[in-house]
Structures are given as structure tokens and as C-alpha cells.
Design a protein around this motif. Sequence first.
Motif, PDB file in Angstrom:
ATOM      1  N   MET A   1      22.857  -9.380 -34.923  1.00 30.28           N
ATOM      2  CA  MET A   1      21.482  -9.454 -34.483  1.00 30.28           C
ATOM      3  C   MET A   1      21.154 -10.897 -34.110  1.00 30.28           C
ATOM      4  O   MET A   1      21.508 -11.818 -34.818  1.00 30.28           O
ATOM      5  CB  MET A   1      20.551  -8.949 -35.583  1.00 30.28           C
ATOM      6  CG  MET A   1      19.091  -9.136 -35.233  1.00 30.28           C
ATOM      7  SD  MET A   1      17.977  -8.904 -36.601  1.00 30.28           S
ATOM      8  CE  MET A   1      17.626  -7.186 -36.438  1.00 30.28           C
ATOM      9  N   SER A   2      20.480 -11.060 -33.018  1.00 32.25           N
ATOM     10  CA  SER A   2      20.065 -12.395 -32.592  1.00 32.25           C
ATOM     11  C   SER A   2      18.992 -12.930 -33.531  1.00 32.25           C
ATOM     12  O   SER A   2      18.186 -12.186 -34.076  1.00 32.25           O
ATOM     13  CB  SER A   2      19.516 -12.359 -31.169  1.00 32.25           C
ATOM     14  OG  SER A   2      20.552 -12.238 -30.258  1.00 32.25           O
ATOM     15  N   LYS A   3      18.990 -14.219 -33.670  1.00 32.96           N
ATOM     16  CA  LYS A   3      17.993 -14.867 -34.512  1.00 32.96           C
ATOM     17  C   LYS A   3      17.031 -15.620 -33.598  1.00 32.96           C
ATOM     18  O   LYS A   3      17.429 -16.513 -32.863  1.00 32.96           O
ATOM     19  CB  LYS A   3      18.655 -15.813 -35.494  1.00 32.96           C
ATOM     20  CG  LYS A   3      19.541 -15.086 -36.469  1.00 32.96           C
ATOM     21  CD  LYS A   3      20.206 -16.028 -37.432  1.00 32.96           C
ATOM     22  CE  LYS A   3      21.084 -15.214 -38.357  1.00 32.96           C
ATOM     23  NZ  LYS A   3      21.812 -16.028 -39.284  1.00 32.96           N
ATOM     24  N   PHE A   4      15.776 -15.223 -33.656  1.00 33.49           N
ATOM     25  CA  PHE A   4      14.744 -15.866 -32.865  1.00 33.49           C
ATOM     26  C   PHE A   4      13.919 -16.771 -33.771  1.00 33.49           C
ATOM     27  O   PHE A   4      13.884 -16.590 -34.985  1.00 33.49           O
ATOM     28  CB  PHE A   4      13.824 -14.812 -32.235  1.00 33.49           C
ATOM     29  CG  PHE A   4      14.534 -13.916 -31.256  1.00 33.49           C
ATOM     30  CD1 PHE A   4      14.786 -14.351 -29.972  1.00 33.49           C
ATOM     31  CD2 PHE A   4      14.953 -12.649 -31.621  1.00 33.49           C
ATOM     32  CE1 PHE A   4      15.434 -13.538 -29.062  1.00 33.49           C
ATOM     33  CE2 PHE A   4      15.599 -11.828 -30.720  1.00 33.49           C
ATOM     34  CZ  PHE A   4      15.839 -12.273 -29.435  1.00 33.49           C
ATOM     35  N   THR A   5      13.232 -17.713 -33.171  1.00 35.42           N
ATOM     36  CA  THR A   5      12.313 -18.559 -33.921  1.00 35.42           C
ATOM     37  C   THR A   5      11.261 -17.661 -34.560  1.00 35.42           C
ATOM     38  O   THR A   5      10.683 -16.807 -33.888  1.00 35.42           O
ATOM     39  CB  THR A   5      11.654 -19.582 -32.987  1.00 35.42           C
ATOM     40  OG1 THR A   5      12.679 -20.328 -32.320  1.00 35.42           O
ATOM     41  CG2 THR A   5      10.774 -20.540 -33.758  1.00 35.42           C
ATOM     42  N   ASN A   6      11.046 -17.828 -35.860  1.00 33.73           N
ATOM     43  CA  ASN A   6      10.093 -16.990 -36.587  1.00 33.73           C
ATOM     44  C   ASN A   6       8.673 -17.153 -36.070  1.00 33.73           C
ATOM     45  O   ASN A   6       8.291 -18.227 -35.607  1.00 33.73           O
ATOM     46  CB  ASN A   6      10.112 -17.328 -38.080  1.00 33.73           C
ATOM     47  CG  ASN A   6      11.368 -16.848 -38.761  1.00 33.73           C
ATOM     48  OD1 ASN A   6      11.988 -15.883 -38.333  1.00 33.73           O
ATOM     49  ND2 ASN A   6      11.759 -17.528 -39.821  1.00 33.73           N
ATOM     50  N   GLY A   7       7.919 -16.081 -36.188  1.00 32.52           N
ATOM     51  CA  GLY A   7       6.506 -16.104 -35.824  1.00 32.52           C
ATOM     52  C   GLY A   7       6.224 -15.306 -34.576  1.00 32.52           C
ATOM     53  O   GLY A   7       7.126 -14.844 -33.886  1.00 32.52           O
ATOM     54  N   LYS A   8       4.936 -15.133 -34.307  1.00 25.69           N
ATOM     55  CA  LYS A   8       4.513 -14.448 -33.091  1.00 25.69           C
ATOM     56  C   LYS A   8       4.586 -15.445 -31.943  1.00 25.69           C
ATOM     57  O   LYS A   8       4.085 -16.557 -32.034  1.00 25.69           O
ATOM     58  CB  LYS A   8       3.090 -13.932 -33.244  1.00 25.69           C
ATOM     59  CG  LYS A   8       2.565 -13.276 -31.991  1.00 25.69           C
ATOM     60  CD  LYS A   8       1.293 -12.527 -32.243  1.00 25.69           C
ATOM     61  CE  LYS A   8       0.721 -11.930 -30.986  1.00 25.69           C
ATOM     62  NZ  LYS A   8       1.603 -11.083 -30.232  1.00 25.69           N
ATOM     63  N   TRP A   9       5.222 -15.037 -30.857  1.00 30.21           N
ATOM     64  CA  TRP A   9       5.364 -15.920 -29.706  1.00 30.21           C
ATOM     65  C   TRP A   9       4.146 -15.783 -28.807  1.00 30.21           C
ATOM     66  O   TRP A   9       3.743 -14.678 -28.439  1.00 30.21           O
ATOM     67  CB  TRP A   9       6.635 -15.586 -28.948  1.00 30.21           C
ATOM     68  CG  TRP A   9       7.890 -15.995 -29.664  1.00 30.21           C
ATOM     69  CD1 TRP A   9       8.032 -16.277 -30.989  1.00 30.21           C
ATOM     70  CD2 TRP A   9       9.176 -16.175 -29.089  1.00 30.21           C
ATOM     71  NE1 TRP A   9       9.333 -16.606 -31.269  1.00 30.21           N
ATOM     72  CE2 TRP A   9      10.059 -16.546 -30.112  1.00 30.21           C
ATOM     73  CE3 TRP A   9       9.669 -16.033 -27.805  1.00 30.21           C
ATOM     74  CZ2 TRP A   9      11.402 -16.796 -29.891  1.00 30.21           C
ATOM     75  CZ3 TRP A   9      11.017 -16.280 -27.577  1.00 30.21           C
ATOM     76  CH2 TRP A   9      11.866 -16.669 -28.611  1.00 30.21           C
ATOM     77  N   ILE A  10       3.556 -16.926 -28.468  1.00 31.53           N
ATOM     78  CA  ILE A  10       2.355 -16.947 -27.638  1.00 31.53           C
ATOM     79  C   ILE A  10       2.566 -17.866 -26.439  1.00 31.53           C
ATOM     80  O   ILE A  10       3.465 -18.710 -26.440  1.00 31.53           O
ATOM     81  CB  ILE A  10       1.119 -17.411 -28.436  1.00 31.53           C
ATOM     82  CG1 ILE A  10       1.308 -18.855 -28.947  1.00 31.53           C
ATOM     83  CG2 ILE A  10       0.817 -16.456 -29.593  1.00 31.53           C
ATOM     84  CD1 ILE A  10       0.050 -19.507 -29.452  1.00 31.53           C
ATOM     85  N   VAL A  11       1.703 -17.717 -25.441  1.00 35.48           N
ATOM     86  CA  VAL A  11       1.760 -18.531 -24.224  1.00 35.48           C
ATOM     87  C   VAL A  11       0.523 -19.419 -24.192  1.00 35.48           C
ATOM     88  O   VAL A  11      -0.592 -18.963 -24.444  1.00 35.48           O
ATOM     89  CB  VAL A  11       1.790 -17.624 -22.971  1.00 35.48           C
ATOM     90  CG1 VAL A  11       1.698 -18.450 -21.701  1.00 35.48           C
ATOM     91  CG2 VAL A  11       3.039 -16.762 -22.969  1.00 35.48           C
ATOM     92  N   LYS A  12       0.730 -20.683 -23.886  1.00 39.64           N
ATOM     93  CA  LYS A  12      -0.368 -21.637 -23.736  1.00 39.64           C
ATOM     94  C   LYS A  12      -0.171 -22.424 -22.454  1.00 39.64           C
ATOM     95  O   LYS A  12       0.944 -22.859 -22.144  1.00 39.64           O
ATOM     96  CB  LYS A  12      -0.420 -22.629 -24.918  1.00 39.64           C
ATOM     97  CG  LYS A  12      -0.821 -22.007 -26.220  1.00 39.64           C
ATOM     98  CD  LYS A  12      -2.277 -21.650 -26.208  1.00 39.64           C
ATOM     99  CE  LYS A  12      -2.699 -21.091 -27.545  1.00 39.64           C
ATOM    100  NZ  LYS A  12      -4.071 -20.654 -27.549  1.00 39.64           N
ATOM    101  N   GLU A  13      -1.262 -22.612 -21.718  1.00 37.86           N
ATOM    102  CA  GLU A  13      -1.193 -23.436 -20.514  1.00 37.86           C
ATOM    103  C   GLU A  13      -1.130 -24.899 -20.922  1.00 37.86           C
ATOM    104  O   GLU A  13      -1.903 -25.363 -21.758  1.00 37.86           O
ATOM    105  CB  GLU A  13      -2.417 -23.185 -19.632  1.00 37.86           C
ATOM    106  CG  GLU A  13      -2.351 -23.901 -18.308  1.00 37.86           C
ATOM    107  CD  GLU A  13      -3.497 -23.538 -17.378  1.00 37.86           C
ATOM    108  OE1 GLU A  13      -3.431 -23.942 -16.210  1.00 37.86           O
ATOM    109  OE2 GLU A  13      -4.450 -22.882 -17.828  1.00 37.86           O
ATOM    110  N   LEU A  14      -0.186 -25.617 -20.342  1.00 37.14           N
ATOM    111  CA  LEU A  14      -0.048 -27.045 -20.586  1.00 37.14           C
ATOM    112  C   LEU A  14      -0.592 -27.772 -19.360  1.00 37.14           C
ATOM    113  O   LEU A  14      -1.298 -27.183 -18.554  1.00 37.14           O
ATOM    114  CB  LEU A  14       1.423 -27.372 -20.862  1.00 37.14           C
ATOM    115  CG  LEU A  14       2.055 -26.575 -22.021  1.00 37.14           C
ATOM    116  CD1 LEU A  14       3.531 -26.872 -22.140  1.00 37.14           C
ATOM    117  CD2 LEU A  14       1.333 -26.853 -23.325  1.00 37.14           C
ATOM    118  N   PHE A  15      -0.283 -29.024 -19.171  1.00 35.81           N
ATOM    119  CA  PHE A  15      -0.839 -29.765 -18.036  1.00 35.81           C
ATOM    120  C   PHE A  15      -0.385 -29.182 -16.700  1.00 35.81           C
ATOM    121  O   PHE A  15      -1.205 -28.826 -15.862  1.00 35.81           O
ATOM    122  CB  PHE A  15      -0.458 -31.248 -18.127  1.00 35.81           C
ATOM    123  CG  PHE A  15      -1.114 -31.942 -19.281  1.00 35.81           C
ATOM    124  CD1 PHE A  15      -2.475 -32.216 -19.270  1.00 35.81           C
ATOM    125  CD2 PHE A  15      -0.374 -32.304 -20.389  1.00 35.81           C
ATOM    126  CE1 PHE A  15      -3.086 -32.834 -20.336  1.00 35.81           C
ATOM    127  CE2 PHE A  15      -0.973 -32.926 -21.468  1.00 35.81           C
ATOM    128  CZ  PHE A  15      -2.337 -33.196 -21.442  1.00 35.81           C
TER     129      PHE A  15
END
Length: 87
Positions: A1-15
Motif C-alpha cells: 500500500m502506498s503511503k501518503f502524507t497524513n491528513g486531509k489534502w486541500i487546495v489553496k491558491e498561492l501567489f
Amino acid sequence: MSKFTNGKWIVKELFTTWGVFAVNEGKREPVADCLEEADARLTAAAPEMYDFIASLAALPDEQCMISPMVHNARKLIARIDGEEEQS
């Protein structure tokens, strides 16, 4: 099984780009930086897509009428996990 970074993944606009962050216990950890919002949304959905494809790949052949789909799901999961057979 692949290991992903823990937590809910969200999108944020940067500059000038879009960031994908894993939110875990109130802390944001960067996951990816994307040029397009659509790419960031796709990346943010990766852990959920993986879980869905893995559950499909786990279906037994004899109980599944969609075995070609299951076979393709298994190949995709193997590729994501780095276990793809080299040709």
C-alpha cells in the motif's frame, strides 16, 4: 500500500500557483505545487482515488463480473505503489 502524507489534502491558491497541503491536527504540510487549479484539485484527490481503486482491485475475480476493470485497477495500483512489472 502506498503511503501518503497524513491528513486531509486541500487546495489553496498561492501567489502565482496552487498549493496542495495535508491538514493534520490543525497543521498544514505542503504536498505539491501546481501551475493550474485543476491539477491541484486532481492531486488533492489522489489519496481518495487510491483508496477507491485499491478497493476495486481487492475484489475477487470469481465474484466480479467486471474482471477486466479489476485487472486494470490492480495494474494501476501496482504502478502507483512502484511494484509495476518492467517490460
